[in-house]
Every structure is written in structure tokens, then in C-alpha cells.
Design a protein around this motif. Structure first.
Motif, short mmCIF file in Angstrom:
data_model
loop_
_atom_site.label_atom_id
_atom_site.label_comp_id
_atom_site.label_asym_id
_atom_site.label_seq_id
_atom_site.Cartn_x
_atom_site.Cartn_y
_atom_site.Cartn_z
N ASN A 52 34.23 3.72 -49.81
CA ASN A 52 34.26 2.26 -49.80
C ASN A 52 32.48 2.15 -49.47
O ASN A 52 32.13 2.95 -48.43
CB ASN A 52 35.01 1.58 -48.98
CG ASN A 52 36.48 1.81 -49.43
OD1 ASN A 52 36.95 1.50 -50.53
ND2 ASN A 52 37.36 2.38 -48.63
N SER A 53 32.06 0.95 -49.63
CA SER A 53 30.87 0.51 -49.06
C SER A 53 30.87 0.40 -47.51
O SER A 53 31.83 -0.08 -47.06
CB SER A 53 30.43 -0.88 -49.79
OG SER A 53 30.34 -0.67 -51.33
N ILE A 54 29.64 0.64 -47.06
CA ILE A 54 29.61 0.93 -45.67
C ILE A 54 28.21 -0.02 -45.22
O ILE A 54 27.16 0.69 -45.67
CB ILE A 54 29.79 1.97 -44.75
CG1 ILE A 54 30.93 2.50 -45.29
CG2 ILE A 54 29.58 1.75 -43.56
CD1 ILE A 54 31.85 3.53 -44.38
N ALA A 55 28.25 -1.11 -44.60
CA ALA A 55 27.00 -2.01 -44.34
C ALA A 55 26.20 -1.44 -43.34
O ALA A 55 24.95 -1.70 -43.18
CB ALA A 55 27.21 -3.49 -43.93
N ASN A 56 26.92 -0.73 -42.58
CA ASN A 56 26.15 -0.08 -41.38
C ASN A 56 26.90 1.22 -40.94
O ASN A 56 27.91 1.25 -40.18
CB ASN A 56 26.11 -0.97 -39.78
CG ASN A 56 25.36 -0.57 -38.81
OD1 ASN A 56 24.83 0.77 -38.76
ND2 ASN A 56 25.54 -1.34 -37.80
N TYR A 84 22.55 -3.38 -46.47
CA TYR A 84 22.12 -2.99 -47.99
C TYR A 84 20.59 -3.84 -47.92
O TYR A 84 20.52 -4.65 -49.02
CB TYR A 84 23.28 -3.58 -48.82
CG TYR A 84 24.67 -3.50 -48.39
CD1 TYR A 84 25.08 -2.18 -48.51
CD2 TYR A 84 25.37 -4.25 -48.01
CE1 TYR A 84 26.46 -1.70 -48.24
CE2 TYR A 84 26.69 -4.24 -47.78
CZ TYR A 84 26.97 -2.87 -47.76
OH TYR A 84 28.40 -2.51 -47.46
N LYS A 85 19.72 -3.38 -46.99
CA LYS A 85 18.37 -3.88 -47.02
C LYS A 85 17.36 -2.80 -47.15
O LYS A 85 17.50 -1.62 -47.07
CB LYS A 85 17.97 -4.77 -45.99
CG LYS A 85 19.16 -5.90 -45.84
CD LYS A 85 18.62 -6.90 -44.93
CE LYS A 85 19.73 -7.77 -44.50
NZ LYS A 85 19.34 -9.18 -45.14
N TYR A 115 26.51 1.73 -50.95
CA TYR A 115 27.32 0.62 -51.54
C TYR A 115 27.81 1.19 -52.69
O TYR A 115 27.15 1.60 -53.48
CB TYR A 115 26.02 -0.60 -51.91
CG TYR A 115 26.83 -1.89 -52.49
CD1 TYR A 115 27.74 -2.73 -51.66
CD2 TYR A 115 26.77 -1.81 -53.75
CE1 TYR A 115 28.26 -3.59 -52.51
CE2 TYR A 115 27.57 -3.12 -54.48
CZ TYR A 115 28.15 -3.93 -53.59
OH TYR A 115 28.80 -5.02 -54.35
N ARG A 116 29.03 1.15 -53.05
CA ARG A 116 29.65 1.63 -54.17
C ARG A 116 29.66 0.26 -55.26
O ARG A 116 30.16 -0.57 -54.90
CB ARG A 116 31.30 1.80 -53.66
CG ARG A 116 31.99 2.37 -54.87
CD ARG A 116 33.44 3.01 -54.25
NE ARG A 116 33.99 3.74 -55.56
CZ ARG A 116 34.96 3.11 -56.36
NH1 ARG A 116 35.18 2.07 -56.58
NH2 ARG A 116 35.56 4.17 -57.09
#
Length: 128
Positions: A52-56, A84-85, A115-116
Motif C-alpha cells: 500500500n501507499s505510505i506517506a512517510n 508524496y512531495k 505511492y501505489r
């Protein structure tokens, strides 16, 4: 004696049917795929798997990856900063980067979020 043999065959058949019924669920889990990030080149040393997506990615993993492999059916975007920056590169399904430090991207030890995507395409994102 014949009744025992028939009973044994029925039990064996039921067990086989149970295994065959469970197989598609296991295959579905395997088909979900994952993104692998390796602490060292060529996915050696510690390897982190993400579904899964991981922001940090945090301090235990973030900014430490030196290799990446997309074992998923969709593309993944790897970001330079958390949430995601900043700089980013997309990894298409099946793509394997043995050394993120090399190439024109120089992305080793810099991944802070992943990000998936919902598609196999990297349209709109720069690729490795």
C-alpha cells in the motif's frame, strides 16, 4: 473392506476439493503484488515489502533504500520527501533498479514516501 476403501477415497476427495477451493484465494493474494525496497544494491541486506501507499516511511526505512523492484501489476511512484512531495520517479510493473545511486536519477538513500497507482501506466510521471 470395500466400504473402508470407499470411505477413504471420499475423505481424500473432500480434502483435495478443500485445497483446490483455497488455491484461488492464495493466488489472489500473490497477484496483489508488492514494491520491494532494499537497503543495499541488488536487494541485499534488509528488504522492505509494501502493498500500500505510505506517506512517510519514517526513520527506520526512509532515506535508506539503495534498490527497488516492482513485483506488482500496477506502477509505483517513489518520492524524495514524505507526503508524496518533491522529486519523484515511477516504477512500472516488473521493473527492477539494482542501484538507485546510479543513472541520471541519483535516487539512492532518498526515498521518503511511496505511492501505489491504480494502473500499470506511469503516464504523467518521470520513469526510472
Amino acid at each position: 473392506m470395500r466400504m473402508k476403501t470407499i470411505t477413504a477415497l471420499l475423505v481424500a476427495g473432500a480434502a483435495t476439493a478443500a485445497v483446490l477451493t483455497a488455491a484461488p484465494a492464495a493466488q489472489a493474494d500473490a497477484a496483489a503484488g508488492q514494491l520491494l525496497l532494499g537497503r543495499d544494491q541488488s536487494l541485499t541486506g534488509t528488504v522492505w515489502a509494501h502493498r500500500n501507499s505510505i506517506a512517510n516511511l519514517g526513520s527506520s526505512e526512509g532515506d535508506k533504500a539503495s534498490s527497488a523492484k516492482n513485483e506488482d501489476s500496477v506502477a509505483w511512484v517513489l518520492y524524495d520527501d514524505k507526503n508524496y512531495k518533491d522529486r519523484r520517479y515511477c516504477l512500472t510493473p516488473g521493473r527492477y533498479i539494482r542501484d538507485l545511486h546510479g543513472g541520471s536519477w541519483n535516487f539512492g538513500d532518498k526515498i521518503s514516501s511511496v505511492y501505489r497507482l491504480s494502473t500499470a501506466s506511469c503516464a504523467g510521471y518521470p520513469t526510472f
